[in-house]
Scaffold this motif. Sequence first.
Motif, short mmCIF file in Angstrom:
data_model
loop_
_atom_site.label_atom_id
_atom_site.label_comp_id
_atom_site.label_asym_id
_atom_site.label_seq_id
_atom_site.Cartn_x
_atom_site.Cartn_y
_atom_site.Cartn_z
N VAL A 89 -4.29 0.97 3.29
CA VAL A 89 -4.62 -0.44 3.01
C VAL A 89 -5.90 -0.83 3.74
CG1 VAL A 89 -3.83 -2.83 3.13
CG2 VAL A 89 -2.21 -1.03 2.57
N GLN B 29 -7.12 -18.10 -2.68
CA GLN B 29 -7.45 -18.04 -1.26
C GLN B 29 -6.90 -19.27 -0.54
OE1 GLN B 29 -8.80 -15.44 0.43
NE2 GLN B 29 -8.13 -16.74 2.13
N GLN C 53 -4.37 -7.05 10.51
CA GLN C 53 -4.11 -7.73 9.23
C GLN C 53 -3.03 -7.01 8.44
OE1 GLN C 53 -8.35 -7.97 8.02
NE2 GLN C 53 -7.81 -9.87 6.99
N VAL C 54 -3.12 -5.69 8.38
CA VAL C 54 -2.12 -4.92 7.63
C VAL C 54 -0.76 -5.05 8.31
CG1 VAL C 54 -1.51 -2.68 6.66
CG2 VAL C 54 -3.92 -3.28 6.97
N GLY D 35 0.78 -1.23 0.00
CA GLY D 35 0.00 0.00 0.00
C GLY D 35 0.82 1.28 0.00
N GLN E 281 -8.40 1.08 4.31
CA GLN E 281 -9.47 1.66 3.48
C GLN E 281 -9.70 0.86 2.21
OE1 GLN E 281 -10.16 5.41 2.26
NE2 GLN E 281 -10.80 6.08 4.31
N ARG E 282 -8.59 0.57 1.50
CA ARG E 282 -8.71 -0.06 0.18
C ARG E 282 -9.21 -1.50 0.28
NH1 ARG E 282 -3.33 -1.42 -2.91
NH2 ARG E 282 -3.36 -2.82 -1.14
N ASN E 283 -8.66 -2.26 1.24
CA ASN E 283 -8.96 -3.71 1.30
C ASN E 283 -9.97 -4.07 2.37
OD1 ASN E 283 -6.59 -3.36 -0.20
ND2 ASN E 283 -5.82 -5.38 0.32
N GLN E 284 -10.45 -3.10 3.13
CA GLN E 284 -11.33 -3.40 4.27
C GLN E 284 -10.63 -4.37 5.24
OE1 GLN E 284 -14.25 -1.59 4.27
NE2 GLN E 284 -13.45 -0.79 2.35
N PHE E 285 -9.31 -4.17 5.42
CA PHE E 285 -8.54 -4.99 6.35
C PHE E 285 -8.58 -4.34 7.73
CE2 PHE E 285 -5.23 -7.12 3.31
CZ PHE E 285 -6.25 -7.86 2.74
#
Length: 201
Positions: free
Chosen positions: A142, A68, A152-153, A12, A144-148
């Motif tokens: 990240v 996945q 997690q990030v 990110g 925001q972008r991935n809903q993580f």
Amino acid sequence: KTLSIGLTGGIGSGKTTVANLLAALGASVIDTDLIAHSLTAPGGAAIPAIRHAFGAEFINADGSMDRQKMRTHVFTDQTAKQLLESILHPQIRQACEDAAQTAQGKYIVFVVPLLIESGTWLQRINRVLVIDCDEETQITRVMQRNQFSREQVCSIMRAQVTREIRLQHADDVINSAQELAQVKQQVELLHQKYLQMCAQA
Ligand code: ATP
């Protein structure tokens, strides 16, 4: 030989954003993530070897790799991770060389998220371009972008080299914490610098 830039940065950090700006200015951009994706897409060149090494349960009905499932598998199994990399990395490198052969730009930008970690990539390129921002900006973008979640990030960031180590390898740095307009200005200056290097070589 064409000037080759290795573009890298943490998750990110803005690698794709900067790569797209460079491409718009006329650079030949070769993105290893996109190549890895196409190698494992339906009919991808890596699929037979992955099926052979991991079994048909890792291949979707459409013939693509079950991303996945594979992500979970290699996350918990170091040997499996190395096996997957031993299949993918040579094919990625070959695809990069093929793309470089037909590149039309004055210089080539290889986007390699794990450039510093890989070692062999550092021998292939002439300069390292690091896309850099503070870790808080990385985490926020990240999430925001991935809903993580934050955790997690952070767990992904812990698996990558630190910002400091990346910067130690940098020949050029783009500060991606700035607004897009400022990032664009930095990229334009850098593009001019690369063109000058091409002209002098
Ligand atoms: P990854 O490592 O996940 O592939 P990346 O390094 O390619 O990510 P980008 O996808 O370019 O990073 O950027 C991450 C997110 O931050 C995106 O949602 C992007 O739109 C946003 N972003 C990038 N640069 C800026 C900027 N200067 N200002 C605001 N938002 C930005």
